[in-house]
Motif scaffolding. Structure first.
Motif, PDB file in Angstrom:
ATOM      1  N   ILE A  90       0.849  -1.206   0.000  1.00  0.00           N
ATOM      2  CA  ILE A  90       0.000   0.000   0.000  1.00  0.00           C
ATOM      3  C   ILE A  90       0.883   1.254   0.000  1.00  0.00           C
ATOM      4  O   ILE A  90       0.636   2.200  -0.756  1.00  0.00           O
ATOM      5  CB  ILE A  90      -0.963  -0.004   1.216  1.00  0.00           C
ATOM      6  CG1 ILE A  90      -2.042  -1.082   1.037  1.00  0.00           C
ATOM      7  CG2 ILE A  90      -1.613   1.368   1.420  1.00  0.00           C
ATOM      8  CD1 ILE A  90      -2.927  -1.321   2.252  1.00  0.00           C
ATOM      9  N   LYS A  94       0.925   4.090  -2.875  1.00  0.00           N
ATOM     10  CA  LYS A  94       0.635   5.492  -2.517  1.00  0.00           C
ATOM     11  C   LYS A  94       1.735   6.413  -3.027  1.00  0.00           C
ATOM     12  O   LYS A  94       1.462   7.472  -3.583  1.00  0.00           O
ATOM     13  CB  LYS A  94       0.520   5.632  -0.997  1.00  0.00           C
ATOM     14  CG  LYS A  94      -0.907   5.542  -0.501  1.00  0.00           C
ATOM     15  CD  LYS A  94      -0.975   5.641   0.994  1.00  0.00           C
ATOM     16  CE  LYS A  94      -1.223   7.051   1.477  1.00  0.00           C
ATOM     17  NZ  LYS A  94      -1.472   7.092   2.930  1.00  0.00           N
ATOM     18  N   LEU A 100      -6.064   4.422  -4.552  1.00  0.00           N
ATOM     19  CA  LEU A 100      -6.451   3.320  -3.667  1.00  0.00           C
ATOM     20  C   LEU A 100      -7.875   3.526  -3.179  1.00  0.00           C
ATOM     21  O   LEU A 100      -8.304   4.660  -2.961  1.00  0.00           O
ATOM     22  CB  LEU A 100      -5.529   3.289  -2.449  1.00  0.00           C
ATOM     23  CG  LEU A 100      -4.048   3.057  -2.723  1.00  0.00           C
ATOM     24  CD1 LEU A 100      -3.213   3.483  -1.525  1.00  0.00           C
ATOM     25  CD2 LEU A 100      -3.800   1.588  -3.033  1.00  0.00           C
ATOM     26  N   ASP A 102      -8.796   1.527  -0.415  1.00  0.00           N
ATOM     27  CA  ASP A 102      -8.482   1.356   1.009  1.00  0.00           C
ATOM     28  C   ASP A 102      -7.030   1.748   1.269  1.00  0.00           C
ATOM     29  O   ASP A 102      -6.124   1.103   0.753  1.00  0.00           O
ATOM     30  CB  ASP A 102      -8.676  -0.110   1.422  1.00  0.00           C
ATOM     31  CG  ASP A 102     -10.071  -0.617   1.104  1.00  0.00           C
ATOM     32  OD1 ASP A 102     -11.035  -0.004   1.592  1.00  0.00           O
ATOM     33  OD2 ASP A 102     -10.197  -1.616   0.367  1.00  0.00           O
ATOM     34  N   GLU A 103      -6.854   2.758   2.083  1.00  0.00           N
ATOM     35  CA  GLU A 103      -5.477   3.152   2.432  1.00  0.00           C
ATOM     36  C   GLU A 103      -4.971   2.348   3.618  1.00  0.00           C
ATOM     37  O   GLU A 103      -3.790   2.367   3.942  1.00  0.00           O
ATOM     38  CB  GLU A 103      -5.415   4.646   2.731  1.00  0.00           C
ATOM     39  CG  GLU A 103      -5.764   5.446   1.502  1.00  0.00           C
ATOM     40  CD  GLU A 103      -5.120   6.808   1.457  1.00  0.00           C
ATOM     41  OE1 GLU A 103      -4.533   7.220   2.467  1.00  0.00           O
ATOM     42  OE2 GLU A 103      -5.221   7.460   0.399  1.00  0.00           O
ATOM     43  N   LYS A 104      -5.904   1.648   4.271  1.00  0.00           N
ATOM     44  CA  LYS A 104      -5.523   0.740   5.363  1.00  0.00           C
ATOM     45  C   LYS A 104      -6.151  -0.609   5.073  1.00  0.00           C
ATOM     46  O   LYS A 104      -7.305  -0.673   4.599  1.00  0.00           O
ATOM     47  CB  LYS A 104      -6.071   1.250   6.697  1.00  0.00           C
ATOM     48  CG  LYS A 104      -5.244   2.339   7.287  1.00  0.00           C
ATOM     49  CD  LYS A 104      -5.665   2.630   8.711  1.00  0.00           C
ATOM     50  CE  LYS A 104      -4.743   3.688   9.302  1.00  0.00           C
ATOM     51  NZ  LYS A 104      -5.291   4.321  10.453  1.00  0.00           N
TER      52      LYS A 104
END
Ligand code: CMX
Length: 133
Positions: A90, A94, A100, A102-104
């Protein structure tokens, strides 16, 4: 970074119908069956060699899969690829300004860590990163 295809996700109206079909036609039973609250889907997974094929039925009209079925009908919904370290992947995406969803990472079917990339940045395919835990 990418290890293998984890699964192909297919949106359907009824996972029960899929189970009956696979049993009758291929004598194949699912390796797992569960509800993923976070994603508002019921998932049934069949093992095909090193990868799975997963069928997704929405459990709420707000589910992304319900919206997909409404717009496009039943069919291939996403491609999931296994990564070794989802947080690192991720972070790399980024830094490359890849869009994205979902960044988490979240928890998906089979307790795996998952995160989606937006189809606009991945050639029209909804791509899911998946990591075994
Ligand atoms: N595959 C490819 N493209 C897709 C898509 C999909 N599954 N779903 C939507 N799109 C496209 C739409 O066609 C649209 O394209 P155009 O602008 O050219 O028409 C674009 O993406 C945006 O679509 P939208 O309708 O405006 O946006 P949605 O509100 O439908 O959201 C998406 C789309 C991908 C952001 C949303 O579905 C999402 O966040 N998905 C990730 C989570 C998810 O899908 N969970 C279910 C599976 C969970 C699991 O496996 O456990």
């Amino acid at each position: 970074m990418l290890r293998k295809i984890d699964h192909i996700g297919i949106a359907v109206h009824s996972v029960e119908e899929v189970k009956s079909f696979f049993l009758k036609i291929f004598d194949l039973k699912p390796v797992f069956e569960e509800s993923v609250q976070d994603q508002q889907v019921k998932v049934v997974g069949f093992k095909l060699g090193e990868s799975n094929i997963e069928f997704l039925e929405p459990t709420s009209p707000e589910s992304p899969v319900a919206k997909f079925l409404e717009k496009r009908g039943q069919g291939m919904h996403h491609l999931s690829v296994e990564v070794q370290d989802i947080e690192q992947t991720i972070a790399t995406l980024k830094s490359q300004r890849i869009q994205l969803i979902d960044e988490k990472a979240k928890i998906g079917a089979e307790g795996k860590k998952i995160a989606f990339l937006h189809p606009k940045s991945t050639f029209g395919i909804l791509l899911e990163l998946s990591q075994k835990i």
